[in-house]
Design a protein around this motif. Structure first.
Motif, PDB file in Angstrom:
ATOM      1  N   ILE A  95       0.823  -1.152   0.048  1.00 27.26           N
ATOM      2  CA  ILE A  95       0.071   0.082  -0.140  1.00 27.26           C
ATOM      3  C   ILE A  95       0.884   1.383   0.065  1.00 27.26           C
ATOM      4  N   ILE A  96       0.598   2.169  -0.863  1.00 34.01           N
ATOM      5  CA  ILE A  96       1.190   3.561  -1.062  1.00 34.01           C
ATOM      6  C   ILE A  96       0.177   4.495  -0.384  1.00 34.01           C
ATOM      7  N   HIS A  97       0.393   5.112   0.594  1.00 34.79           N
ATOM      8  CA  HIS A  97      -0.498   5.998   1.329  1.00 34.79           C
ATOM      9  C   HIS A  97      -0.710   7.192   0.356  1.00 34.79           C
ATOM     10  N   CYS A  98       0.183   7.825   0.044  1.00 32.00           N
ATOM     11  CA  CYS A  98      -0.062   8.835  -0.964  1.00 32.00           C
ATOM     12  C   CYS A  98      -0.347  10.567  -0.353  1.00 32.00           C
ATOM     13  N   ASP A  99      -0.644  10.551   0.925  1.00 33.63           N
ATOM     14  CA  ASP A  99      -0.902  11.509   1.558  1.00 33.63           C
ATOM     15  C   ASP A  99      -0.399  11.539   3.016  1.00 33.63           C
ATOM     16  N   ILE A 100       0.865  11.393   3.262  1.00 37.11           N
ATOM     17  CA  ILE A 100       1.353  11.456   4.607  1.00 37.11           C
ATOM     18  C   ILE A 100       1.796  12.924   5.045  1.00 37.11           C
ATOM     19  N   LYS A 101       1.146  13.356   6.121  1.00 37.30           N
ATOM     20  CA  LYS A 101       1.447  14.781   6.397  1.00 37.30           C
ATOM     21  C   LYS A 101       0.895  14.638   7.885  1.00 37.30           C
ATOM     22  N   PRO A 102       1.437  15.698   8.713  1.00 33.06           N
ATOM     23  CA  PRO A 102       1.101  15.599  10.007  1.00 33.06           C
ATOM     24  C   PRO A 102      -0.352  15.533  10.606  1.00 33.06           C
ATOM     25  N   GLN A 103      -1.347  16.013   9.773  1.00 35.98           N
ATOM     26  CA  GLN A 103      -2.757  15.918  10.029  1.00 35.98           C
ATOM     27  C   GLN A 103      -3.215  14.486   9.826  1.00 35.98           C
ATOM     28  N   ASN A 104      -2.427  13.751   9.052  1.00 36.58           N
ATOM     29  CA  ASN A 104      -2.949  12.152   8.997  1.00 36.58           C
ATOM     30  C   ASN A 104      -2.143  11.195  10.175  1.00 36.58           C
ATOM     31  N   ILE A 105      -1.484  11.810  10.947  1.00 34.52           N
ATOM     32  CA  ILE A 105      -0.716  11.049  12.025  1.00 34.52           C
ATOM     33  C   ILE A 105      -1.883  11.490  13.383  1.00 34.52           C
ATOM     34  N   LEU A 106      -2.147  10.206  13.874  1.00 31.65           N
ATOM     35  CA  LEU A 106      -2.866  10.540  15.097  1.00 31.65           C
ATOM     36  C   LEU A 106      -2.162   9.666  16.153  1.00 31.65           C
ATOM     37  N   LEU A 107      -2.406   9.709  17.410  1.00 32.35           N
ATOM     38  CA  LEU A 107      -2.170   9.337  18.490  1.00 32.35           C
ATOM     39  C   LEU A 107      -3.116   8.533  19.129  1.00 32.35           C
ATOM     40  N   ASP A 108      -2.912   7.014  19.608  1.00 31.84           N
ATOM     41  CA  ASP A 108      -3.834   6.361  20.222  1.00 31.84           C
ATOM     42  C   ASP A 108      -3.742   6.513  21.921  1.00 31.84           C
ATOM     43  N   ILE A 117      -1.164   6.073  11.467  1.00 28.19           N
ATOM     44  CA  ILE A 117      -1.237   6.362  10.133  1.00 28.19           C
ATOM     45  C   ILE A 117      -2.720   6.269  10.029  1.00 28.19           C
ATOM     46  N   SER A 118      -3.402   7.613   9.697  1.00 30.66           N
ATOM     47  CA  SER A 118      -4.700   7.632   9.257  1.00 30.66           C
ATOM     48  C   SER A 118      -5.207   8.083   7.957  1.00 30.66           C
ATOM     49  N   ASP A 119      -6.384   8.262   7.466  1.00 28.17           N
ATOM     50  CA  ASP A 119      -6.838   8.765   6.211  1.00 28.17           C
ATOM     51  C   ASP A 119      -6.345   8.366   5.013  1.00 28.17           C
ATOM     52  N   PHE A 120      -6.926   7.022   4.533  1.00 22.71           N
ATOM     53  CA  PHE A 120      -6.153   6.286   3.463  1.00 22.71           C
ATOM     54  C   PHE A 120      -7.032   6.532   2.049  1.00 22.71           C
ATOM     55  N   GLY A 121      -7.840   7.611   2.207  1.00 20.14           N
ATOM     56  CA  GLY A 121      -8.300   7.798   0.848  1.00 20.14           C
ATOM     57  C   GLY A 121      -7.855   8.377  -0.340  1.00 20.14           C
ATOM     58  N   LEU A 122      -6.694   8.528  -0.358  1.00 18.03           N
ATOM     59  CA  LEU A 122      -5.829   8.752  -1.426  1.00 18.03           C
ATOM     60  C   LEU A 122      -4.922   7.450  -1.908  1.00 18.03           C
ATOM     61  N   ALA A 123      -4.982   6.444  -0.988  1.00 16.10           N
ATOM     62  CA  ALA A 123      -4.231   5.301  -1.107  1.00 16.10           C
ATOM     63  C   ALA A 123      -4.155   4.459  -2.210  1.00 16.10           C
ATOM     64  N   LYS A 124      -3.029   3.926  -2.670  1.00 17.32           N
ATOM     65  CA  LYS A 124      -2.995   2.993  -4.091  1.00 17.32           C
ATOM     66  C   LYS A 124      -2.551   1.818  -3.454  1.00 17.32           C
ATOM     67  N   ILE A 125      -3.022   0.902  -4.102  1.00 16.57           N
ATOM     68  CA  ILE A 125      -2.755  -0.725  -3.567  1.00 16.57           C
ATOM     69  C   ILE A 125      -1.860  -1.143  -5.000  1.00 16.57           C
ATOM     70  N   LEU A 126      -0.748  -1.836  -4.685  1.00 11.11           N
ATOM     71  CA  LEU A 126       0.160  -2.451  -5.674  1.00 11.11           C
ATOM     72  C   LEU A 126      -0.145  -3.977  -5.613  1.00 11.11           C
ATOM     73  N   MET A 127      -0.206  -4.434  -7.086  1.00 10.70           N
ATOM     74  CA  MET A 127      -0.560  -6.020  -7.015  1.00 10.70           C
ATOM     75  C   MET A 127       0.953  -6.733  -6.711  1.00 10.70           C
ATOM     76  N   LEU A 128       0.887  -7.950  -6.501  1.00 12.21           N
ATOM     77  CA  LEU A 128       2.146  -8.767  -6.442  1.00 12.21           C
ATOM     78  C   LEU A 128       3.108  -8.478  -7.554  1.00 12.21           C
ATOM     79  N   ASN A 129       4.189  -8.245  -7.079  1.00 11.38           N
ATOM     80  CA  ASN A 129       5.532  -7.825  -7.865  1.00 11.38           C
ATOM     81  C   ASN A 129       5.166  -6.643  -8.724  1.00 11.38           C
TER      82      ASN A 129
END
Length: 152
Positions: free
Chosen positions: A18-31, A38-50
């Motif tokens: 998985i490529i998140h594509c939107d890593i930024k401070p607003q998408n980092i949360l603390l439990d 890491i939060s908000d996977f709305g722009l994420a891209k999934i890569l197929m095997l290989n």
């Protein structure tokens, strides 16, 4: 460390890369235990095997967009690294180019100007920048040649 481990999992350990594509401070949360998540996977891209890269339209948040998108290149897991395009001084909009220029010019202090700890140990900061540049050396070298720099 938590975000680094999370990205390592998404990029290399997860059965579907998985490529998140939107890593930024607003998408980092603390439990509840103050672990970074890491939060908000709305722009994420999934890569197929290989699959190592994918094509997509530019995405993400202004100020946190990867250089590959500016150059219409396929995106890889490396897009989960942020750059600041708000600076507006020549190549400073592409962090990797600016860091390389600062390293070559001996002006690492410009990269860490707001970090007192980094400024207090410039040898260490220089080593960190050098290691980071080694990690992206092939991409950076190619980009410099494409831009007409002979000494890259």
């Amino acid at each position: 460390m938590g975000i680094g481990k999370g990205l390592l999992y998404l990029h290399e350990e997860c059965s579907t890369q998985i490529i998140h594509c939107d890593i930024k401070p607003q998408n980092i949360l603390l439990d509840g235990s103050y672990n970074a998540r890491i939060s908000d996977f709305g722009l994420a891209k999934i890569l197929m095997l290989n699959q190592t890269h994918t094509k997509t339209n530019i995405g993400g948040t202004k100020g946190y967009v990867a250089p590959e998108w500016f150059e219409s290149k396929p995106i890889t897991v490396k897009v989960d690294v942020s750059v600041d395009i708000e600076i507006g001084e020549n190549d400073r909009e592409i962090l990797t180019y600016w860091a390389y220029d600062c390293f070559l010019g001996g002006t690492i202090d410009a990269l860490v100007e707001d970090d007192p700890k980094a400024l207090s140990d410039m040898k260490r900061s220089e080593r960190y920048v050098m290691i980071a540049l080694w990690c992206i050396q092939k991409t950076l070298s190619k980009a410099y040649h494409e831009r007409g720099y002979a000494d890259a």
